[in-house]
Every structure is written in C-alpha cells, then in structure tokens.
Scaffold this motif. Structure first.
Motif, PDB file in Angstrom:
ATOM      1  N   HIS A   1       0.814  -1.201   0.000  1.00  0.00           N
ATOM      2  CA  HIS A   1       0.000   0.000   0.000  1.00  0.00           C
ATOM      3  C   HIS A   1       0.859   1.267   0.000  1.00  0.00           C
ATOM      4  O   HIS A   1       0.640   2.183  -0.821  1.00  0.00           O
TER       5      HIS A   1
ATOM      6  N   ARG B   1     -12.735  -1.317  -1.421  1.00  0.00           N
ATOM      7  CA  ARG B   1     -11.416  -1.821  -1.001  1.00  0.00           C
ATOM      8  C   ARG B   1     -11.332  -3.322  -1.191  1.00  0.00           C
ATOM      9  O   ARG B   1     -10.359  -3.846  -1.759  1.00  0.00           O
TER      10      ARG B   1
ATOM     11  N   THR C   1     -11.994  -4.344  -5.321  1.00  0.00           N
ATOM     12  CA  THR C   1     -11.022  -3.749  -6.240  1.00  0.00           C
ATOM     13  C   THR C   1     -11.138  -4.357  -7.644  1.00  0.00           C
ATOM     14  O   THR C   1     -10.319  -5.159  -8.078  1.00  0.00           O
TER      15      THR C   1
ATOM     16  N   ASN D   1      -4.750  -2.855  -1.598  1.00  0.00           N
ATOM     17  CA  ASN D   1      -5.965  -2.686  -0.806  1.00  0.00           C
ATOM     18  C   ASN D   1      -6.193  -3.809   0.198  1.00  0.00           C
ATOM     19  O   ASN D   1      -7.108  -3.738   1.020  1.00  0.00           O
TER      20      ASN D   1
ATOM     21  N   HIS E   1      -8.094   3.707   0.910  1.00  0.00           N
ATOM     22  CA  HIS E   1      -8.030   2.638  -0.088  1.00  0.00           C
ATOM     23  C   HIS E   1      -7.730   3.244  -1.466  1.00  0.00           C
ATOM     24  O   HIS E   1      -7.936   4.436  -1.713  1.00  0.00           O
TER      25      HIS E   1
END
Length: 394
Positions: free
Chosen positions: A46, A275, A278, A313, A334
C-alpha cells in the motif's frame, strides 16, 4: 535471459490471485512478465503504491517507449484521452472537467439516481416477476443511465455504447477491433457535439461545445475524445462493482442485516466493498521517466511499473484482517480509485450510485438471493473484473 513469472490476471469471484499476498510478504517490488520481453516492476504494498502513484517521475504517457501496456499492440492514443497523458496536457484537459465532477454537483444528482433506481426495480418486479439478471436489469443500466444524463446522451443508445466499451476494455480484443470501436464512438460523439453546438442543452457535452470548443480551449477532436472516455469509464467500473458487491453482501448476511437496520452505514460499507473487491484488477500502469528508488529498489528511467491495486488494498500492514469484508471498518485511504494526479475524476459519482443503488435494491427486495451457485457465474476477461450475468430471485 532471466524469466519472470507472468502478471496474475486470474482470480476467484471475490478475491485476487493468491500470488499477490505471497509476493507482498516476500518480494513486494518484483519483476513480472506481461507480454513478449516486457517485464515491468510490480508494486504490491500500500505505501509503495501510494508513493509511485503520487510521484510525477512515474508517468502515464502510453506513447513512451517501454510503457507496460495491456497489449503488445494497441491503437494510437487519441485526442482528449487525458488519462493516458502526463502534464501539461493531462493537467489542461483534466482541469476543464473538474467543475463537472465537484462533490456539490454530484451530490445534487442524488434525487435523479434514486429515481433511476426505483424505475429499474419497478421494471424488474413488474407483472409479479420474481427473477432477473441483475447485470442486465440493474448493474449495467443504473450507471449507464446516470452517465448518459450527466453527459446529455440519449439512453436508448446504451446498447451501442456497451458493445463499444467491451471492445475497449476486453483483454482479448485486438487493435483492429479496438480501433473500430473507438472510431464508431468518435463518429457518434462528433455528431452529438455538432448538434449541441447548434442547440445547447443543460449537459456536459453542451458545455464542452459552447464553453470550451467555441472559445478555443479545446479542439473539436479533443472534445470528442473526452466525451468518449467519460462515457466508457463512467459506467464500466461501477457496473462491474454492483453484482460483485451483491454477492459479497449476501455471503455476509449479518453485515447485510445490520445495514438494513441502519441505512446510515451504507457510505462506509461502500468504501469497504470498494477496497475489498477492487475490480480494476489489471493494475495501474506507469513508466519511470528518470531513475527512482522505491523502498530500496532502484527503478531505472524507461522501466515500466504496474501498481497492483487489489494487493495494496489488502495490505495487512494497513488493514487488520485485510482479506475479510467488514463494512464497519474504516477503509479510508483505499486505492480503488487510484491516487495522485490521475485519481479517478468520477469517483464521487461512483460512490453516489453504489450507495443509493445498493441500499434501494436490498430495501425494496428484502428476499433477494442468488438463483445459481456463485461458482457457476462466468467472469469477464477484461481489465475490469466482473461477471457476465447474475441471476437472482426474490
């Protein structure tokens, strides 16, 4: 010659390929092969993803040599396709559209979106029917009608739009098929732009014609390209989110019951669904325009980078029990809409459609359930993950 593993584009209905979690833990920035000898870097954490997407040294210009495109051959970039550009052209074109997608303007569309939802559900339930294909009847129709209203496009042409959008995003489509789809849309929007120039209305295409093209801020070709891009992007991702979100919530009946009891929880639930699911699963593509070091890995100028949003995510360093769906969690930060200067300009519209659309569906159809096992649903081989149909009963 070193052989790198292929970019994982397979996945289950609701979960990304297992390779992502393994690589995220063991080698979060690594090489993968996408086609031929094109082996870009894959970013899975992330924090690294946010850094790459915010760093202007990683460009989105698909015309640069070495750009990690989804195909070895693709039609040349057309005028107005600013999401495939870098500054200054990206900045100039995007800035013109910002007033159309402000939070205030999109929030003003809530009554229209609610009306569309009710009309679609009325049609689904007409004459006592108790079954439907949720993709065709609702998931595709809602965002298609909403973006048509925003742009000023006749919704009766939605079948034509959908076919062209499939050619744009289908990973199996060849350059000739993609070019034909783009040409068909450009002809359509060229005619519509000319009509709105003669007789403006209160819609985005009219404002492009009268406030941008007429003043010389946009060329005619750029305006056509912008309108084409907005139509395709404006329904494709959200239309694929809807059926997957329905499956995810039906699998978590306790969480769905809590949302039905307290509809105020829908905005947070939508963020968690974005999130968790995705759907833009082929990654965001970039190319280094100069040497950059990311978490100790040196990425040289001219090397491609793919940011794996579905991995970022579900990074356990950011989200506890990251693979679990928890509609009460804080899913802030996210990357479902990307990050940085290329972050999705239509994200507010997508949120409104999902919040209102899911709440209306489960409120009006309290007995909604799947009419077939999820493993029977055929997924689409597209850059955006989804299902071809979702048979439901109620």
């Amino acid at each position: 010659m070193t052989t790198h593993p292929p970019l994982p584009l397979h996945r289950t209905l609701l979960d990304p390929a297992p390779e992502y979690a393994k690589w995220q833990a063991e080698e979060p920035i690594r090489r993968v092969t996408i086609w031929g000898d094109n082996s870009p870097w894959l970013v899975t954490r992330h924090d690294d993803a946010r850094r790459v997407l915010a760093d202007p040294r990683f460009g989105a210009d698909v015309t640069l040599d070495g750009f990690p495109g989804m195909r070895p051959q693709a039609p040349p970039r057309g005028p107005g396709q600013f999401f495939l550009m870098d500054p200054p052209d990206h900045t100039r074109l995007r800035r013109m559209l910002i007033p159309e997608f402000t939070f205030r303007r999109i929030e003003g569309l809530r009554p229209a979106v609610a009306r569309i939802c009710d009309e679609l559900i009325d049609t689904m339930t007409a004459e006592g029917r108790g079954e439907a294909d949720l993709v065709e009847s609702y998931a595709l129709a809602l965002p298609s009608r909403a973006i048509c209203e925003l742009l000023g496009v006749p919704y009766q042409d939605h079948g034509f739009f959908h076919r062209q959008a499939q050619a744009f995003s289908g990973l199996a489509a060849g350059p000739a098929e993609m070019m034909a789809a783009r040409t068909a849309l450009h002809v359509y929007f060229g005619d519509l732009l000319a009509a709105r120039t003669r007789e403006p209305a209160d819609d985005l295409i009219s404002r492009l014609a009268t406030e941008r093209v007429a003043t010389g801020e946009l060329t005619y070709e750029e305006a056509v390209g912008v309108a084409t891009m907005l139509l395709v992007a404006g329904h494709e991702t959200t239309a694929n989110m809807f059926p997957l979100a329905v499956v995810a919530l039906l699998r978590h009946s306790a969480q769905l019951s809590a949302l039905r009891a307290d509809p105020a929880g829908w905005p947070a639930a939508v963020e968690e669904l974005l999130r968790h699911l995705t759907v833009a699963h082929s990654g965001l593509r970039r190319i280094a325009t100069e040497d950059v070091e990311v978490s100790g890995v040196r990425i040289q100028a001219g090397e491609g980078v793919i940011v794996a949003l579905q991995a970022a995510n579900r990074d356990p360093a950011v989200y506890a029990d990251a693979d679990a769906l928890d509609v009460t969690r804080d899913s802030g930060g996210h990357l479902a809409f990307g990050h940085g200067s290329h972050q999705c300009i239509g994200q507010s519209l997508a949120r409104v459609e999902l919040q209102i659309g899911l709440a209306a569906l489960f409120e009006r159809l309290p007995g909604l359930r799947l009419a077939a096992p999820p493993e029977d649903f055929a997924t689409r081989a597209n850059a955006v993950h989804g299902v071809r149909s979702l048979p439901v009963t109620w």
